[in-house]
Structures are given as structure tokens and as C-alpha cells.
Write a protein that holds these residues in place. Structure first.
Motif, PDB file in Angstrom:
ATOM      1  N   THR A   1      38.937  56.201  49.958  1.00 27.47           N
ATOM      2  CA  THR A   1      40.053  56.982  50.474  1.00 27.47           C
ATOM      3  C   THR A   1      41.149  56.021  50.885  1.00 27.47           C
ATOM      4  N   VAL A   2      42.361  56.275  50.404  1.00 27.27           N
ATOM      5  CA  VAL A   2      43.489  55.438  50.779  1.00 27.27           C
ATOM      6  C   VAL A   2      44.414  56.228  51.675  1.00 27.27           C
ATOM      7  N   GLU A   3      45.105  55.526  52.550  1.00 33.05           N
ATOM      8  CA  GLU A   3      45.947  56.188  53.534  1.00 33.05           C
ATOM      9  C   GLU A   3      47.325  56.541  53.004  1.00 33.05           C
ATOM     10  N   SER A   4      47.842  55.825  52.032  1.00 36.36           N
ATOM     11  CA  SER A   4      49.190  56.095  51.553  1.00 36.36           C
ATOM     12  C   SER A   4      49.287  55.729  50.079  1.00 36.36           C
ATOM     13  N   PRO A   5      50.314  56.258  49.400  1.00 37.77           N
ATOM     14  CA  PRO A   5      50.519  55.874  48.002  1.00 37.77           C
ATOM     15  C   PRO A   5      50.758  54.369  47.838  1.00 37.77           C
ATOM     16  N   LEU A   6      51.416  53.744  48.823  1.00 34.32           N
ATOM     17  CA  LEU A   6      51.667  52.306  48.745  1.00 34.32           C
ATOM     18  C   LEU A   6      50.354  51.519  48.804  1.00 34.32           C
ATOM     19  N   GLU A   7      49.419  51.937  49.654  1.00 34.56           N
ATOM     20  CA  GLU A   7      48.119  51.273  49.713  1.00 34.56           C
ATOM     21  C   GLU A   7      47.334  51.504  48.424  1.00 34.56           C
ATOM     22  N   ALA A   8      47.463  52.699  47.842  1.00 35.75           N
ATOM     23  CA  ALA A   8      46.809  52.975  46.556  1.00 35.75           C
ATOM     24  C   ALA A   8      47.389  52.064  45.473  1.00 35.75           C
ATOM     25  N   ALA A   9      48.720  51.872  45.506  1.00 31.56           N
ATOM     26  CA  ALA A   9      49.361  50.984  44.542  1.00 31.56           C
ATOM     27  C   ALA A   9      48.867  49.548  44.720  1.00 31.56           C
ATOM     28  N   ALA A  10      48.693  49.115  45.970  1.00 28.23           N
ATOM     29  CA  ALA A  10      48.190  47.763  46.234  1.00 28.23           C
ATOM     30  C   ALA A  10      46.791  47.592  45.652  1.00 28.23           C
ATOM     31  N   ALA A  11      45.928  48.562  45.878  1.00 26.72           N
ATOM     32  CA  ALA A  11      44.565  48.479  45.351  1.00 26.72           C
ATOM     33  C   ALA A  11      44.571  48.443  43.825  1.00 26.72           C
ATOM     34  N   ALA A  12      45.414  49.271  43.212  1.00 28.86           N
ATOM     35  CA  ALA A  12      45.499  49.294  41.753  1.00 28.86           C
ATOM     36  C   ALA A  12      46.075  47.984  41.218  1.00 28.86           C
ATOM     37  N   ALA A  13      47.067  47.439  41.912  1.00 29.36           N
ATOM     38  CA  ALA A  13      47.670  46.177  41.478  1.00 29.36           C
ATOM     39  C   ALA A  13      46.674  45.031  41.558  1.00 29.36           C
ATOM     40  N   ILE A  14      45.840  45.037  42.582  1.00 36.51           N
ATOM     41  CA  ILE A  14      44.820  43.992  42.715  1.00 36.51           C
ATOM     42  C   ILE A  14      43.806  44.108  41.583  1.00 36.51           C
ATOM     43  N   ALA A  15      43.391  45.328  41.281  1.00 41.05           N
ATOM     44  CA  ALA A  15      42.445  45.535  40.172  1.00 41.05           C
ATOM     45  C   ALA A  15      43.075  45.102  38.848  1.00 41.05           C
ATOM     46  N   ALA A  16      44.344  45.447  38.639  1.00 39.80           N
ATOM     47  CA  ALA A  16      45.038  45.038  37.419  1.00 39.80           C
ATOM     48  C   ALA A  16      45.157  43.520  37.345  1.00 39.80           C
ATOM     49  N   TYR A  17      45.470  42.891  38.470  1.00 44.46           N
ATOM     50  CA  TYR A  17      45.579  41.433  38.501  1.00 44.46           C
ATOM     51  C   TYR A  17      44.260  40.787  38.042  1.00 44.46           C
ATOM     52  N   ARG A  18      43.157  41.287  38.574  1.00 47.00           N
ATOM     53  CA  ARG A  18      41.858  40.714  38.197  1.00 47.00           C
ATOM     54  C   ARG A  18      41.598  40.837  36.702  1.00 47.00           C
ATOM     55  N   ALA A  19      41.898  42.000  36.133  1.00 45.61           N
ATOM     56  CA  ALA A  19      41.690  42.201  34.703  1.00 45.61           C
ATOM     57  C   ALA A  19      42.618  41.303  33.893  1.00 45.61           C
ATOM     58  N   ILE A  20      43.873  41.215  34.294  1.00 47.32           N
ATOM     59  CA  ILE A  20      44.848  40.395  33.582  1.00 47.32           C
ATOM     60  C   ILE A  20      44.505  38.914  33.704  1.00 47.32           C
ATOM     61  N   ASP A  21      44.038  38.492  34.866  1.00 46.37           N
ATOM     62  CA  ASP A  21      43.676  37.099  35.073  1.00 46.37           C
ATOM     63  C   ASP A  21      42.589  36.672  34.083  1.00 46.37           C
ATOM     64  N   ALA A  22      41.659  37.571  33.804  1.00 51.93           N
ATOM     65  CA  ALA A  22      40.584  37.253  32.860  1.00 51.93           C
ATOM     66  C   ALA A  22      41.106  37.088  31.436  1.00 51.93           C
ATOM     67  N   LEU A  23      42.254  37.686  31.134  1.00 56.37           N
ATOM     68  CA  LEU A  23      42.827  37.577  29.790  1.00 56.37           C
ATOM     69  C   LEU A  23      43.479  36.226  29.519  1.00 56.37           C
ATOM     70  N   GLN A  24      43.816  35.483  30.607  1.00 60.61           N
ATOM     71  CA  GLN A  24      44.462  34.172  30.458  1.00 60.61           C
ATOM     72  C   GLN A  24      45.790  34.273  29.695  1.00 60.61           C
ATOM     73  N   ASP A  25      46.554  35.362  29.937  1.00 59.74           N
ATOM     74  CA  ASP A  25      47.843  35.573  29.289  1.00 59.74           C
ATOM     75  C   ASP A  25      48.955  35.285  30.299  1.00 59.74           C
ATOM     76  N   PRO A  26      49.715  34.196  30.131  1.00 56.22           N
ATOM     77  CA  PRO A  26      50.731  33.821  31.119  1.00 56.22           C
ATOM     78  C   PRO A  26      51.801  34.895  31.335  1.00 56.22           C
ATOM     79  N   GLU A  27      52.223  35.575  30.282  1.00 53.72           N
ATOM     80  CA  GLU A  27      53.268  36.597  30.427  1.00 53.72           C
ATOM     81  C   GLU A  27      52.763  37.781  31.246  1.00 53.72           C
ATOM     82  N   LEU A  28      51.561  38.259  30.939  1.00 49.33           N
ATOM     83  CA  LEU A  28      50.997  39.356  31.727  1.00 49.33           C
ATOM     84  C   LEU A  28      50.704  38.917  33.152  1.00 49.33           C
ATOM     85  N   ARG A  29      50.240  37.685  33.328  1.00 45.18           N
ATOM     86  CA  ARG A  29      49.962  37.165  34.668  1.00 45.18           C
ATOM     87  C   ARG A  29      51.247  37.113  35.501  1.00 45.18           C
TER      88      ARG A  29
END
Length: 189
Positions: free
Chosen positions: A134-162
Motif C-alpha cells: 500500500t502506498v500513501e500517494s501517487p508520488l510514492e508509487a512513482a518512486a517505487a516504480a522508478a526504483i524497480a525500473a532502475y534495477r531492471a535497466i541497470d541489469a541491461l547495462q545500457d548507458p542511454e536507458l540508465r
């Protein structure tokens, strides 16, 4: 004396800036609390060594080496590490930063964000047992999603996406830091 990190603030984002000439970091209230340092002193600037002292002893050499290497090379930096916060709880931190060099190639400065990812790490371990977070606000939901996206992108080793993921995390971090500052001001009134 350090201030405890509020356990009700998972995935909050703090900001920091580093001055290479003084080897001092200026940090916002949340970053200071996460590292167990006085927020007023953190805002004025503290030696990098003060922040490193809160990093888990097994993570400290890796974090120090990565910080110095990325500062020297003028690179973007991204690391996960543990801190022993002032409240006695070990927390996981994701830091993203960018460093600048002068015309001679010498480090000048750095700036970035810190994200408390303790809850995300715990969720990864217990994902099958726990329901959706459960997230308290849309901004916190965006933060959680951005962190998850960062982790996935980091594994790709793509500088532009990173770079795009860095920009997104930094933008969300600034908004969360501004929201937290506004909430603090409002609570004082």
C-alpha cells in the motif's frame, strides 16, 4: 547527536552534494537522518568520512572505492549499500549521483539522491507471502516504480536507458524532498 529515521518513511528520497575541494557533503534533512547525522550540520556540510562511518563495515570499502573512482572519472554513480541508522535499524540505501570535473580533468563536485530501499528489499524476499504494498500517494508509487525500473535497466547495462532512469529518479527525488520539506513546515504551524 543523530536523529532517528522514521520507520514510516519507506522509499523516501534525499539529496546530497559534494565539494571536491573540501571533500565535504551537504545533505538534506532526510539524508542526514538516514546516516544518523545532525541535519543542521549536514546542511552546512560534513566530511565524506562522517557519512562513510554509517555505512556497514563490509560495504564501506566498495562504496568508498566507487565514489572516488566515479568522482575521478566524472562518471555517473549508482550503488546499493547498508547503513546503520541512528535508530539502530540496518537499512538498505540506493544512491545515484553524477560527478563533474574541471577543464584539467580534476574532480570538482558531485550531486545525487539517496533512496531508502529497505522496504523494497524486504518485499522482494517476502513477495509470495505479502500482498501488494500500500502506498500513501501517487508520488510514492512513482518512486517505487522508478526504483524497480532502475534495477531492471541497470541489469541491461545500457548507458542511454540508465541516464533516463537516473533523470527520472532524480526528478522524483526532488519532488519528494520538496514535499517532505513542505510537510515539515506545515507541521511547525
Amino acid at each position: 547527536m543523530g536523529h532517528p529515521v522514521a520507520p514510516e518513511s519507506p522509499n523516501a528520497i534525499g539529496t546530497w552534494s559534494w565539494d571536491a575541494t573540501t571533500d565535504r557533503i551537504c545533505a538534506d534533512f532526510y539524508s542526514a537522518r538516514l546516516h544518523g547525522v545532525d541535519p543542521d550540520e549536514a546542511e552546512a556540510g560534513l566530511p565524506l568520512s562522517v557519512y562513510l562511518a554509517s555505512v556497514h563495515r563490509t560495504d564501506r570499502p566498495r562504496i568508498m572505492a566507487a565514489f572516488r573512482e566515479n568522482a575521478r572519472d566524472g562518471k555517473a554513480s549508482g550503488q546499493e549499500y547498508r547503513v546503520g541508522a541512528a535508530d539502530g535499524v540496518s537499512r538498505w540505501v540506493l544512491t545515484r549521483g553524477r560527478f563533474a570535473r574541471d577543464h584539467l580533468g580534476q574532480p570538482v563536485s558531485g550531486r545525487g539522491i539517496l533512496v531508502d530501499i529497505t522496504a523494497l528489499r524486504a518485499d522482494a524476499v517476502t513477495a509470495n507471502q505479502a500482498g501488494p504494498e500500500t502506498v500513501e500517494s501517487p508520488l510514492e508509487a512513482a518512486a517505487a516504480a522508478a526504483i524497480a525500473a532502475y534495477r531492471a535497466i541497470d541489469a541491461l547495462q545500457d548507458p542511454e536507458l540508465r541516464a533516463s532512469a537516473d533523470a527520472l529518479l532524480y526528478g522524483i527525488g526532488r519532488r519528494l524532498a520538496a514535499q517532505e520539506a513542505a510537510d515539515r513546515r506545515e507541521s511547525l504551524n
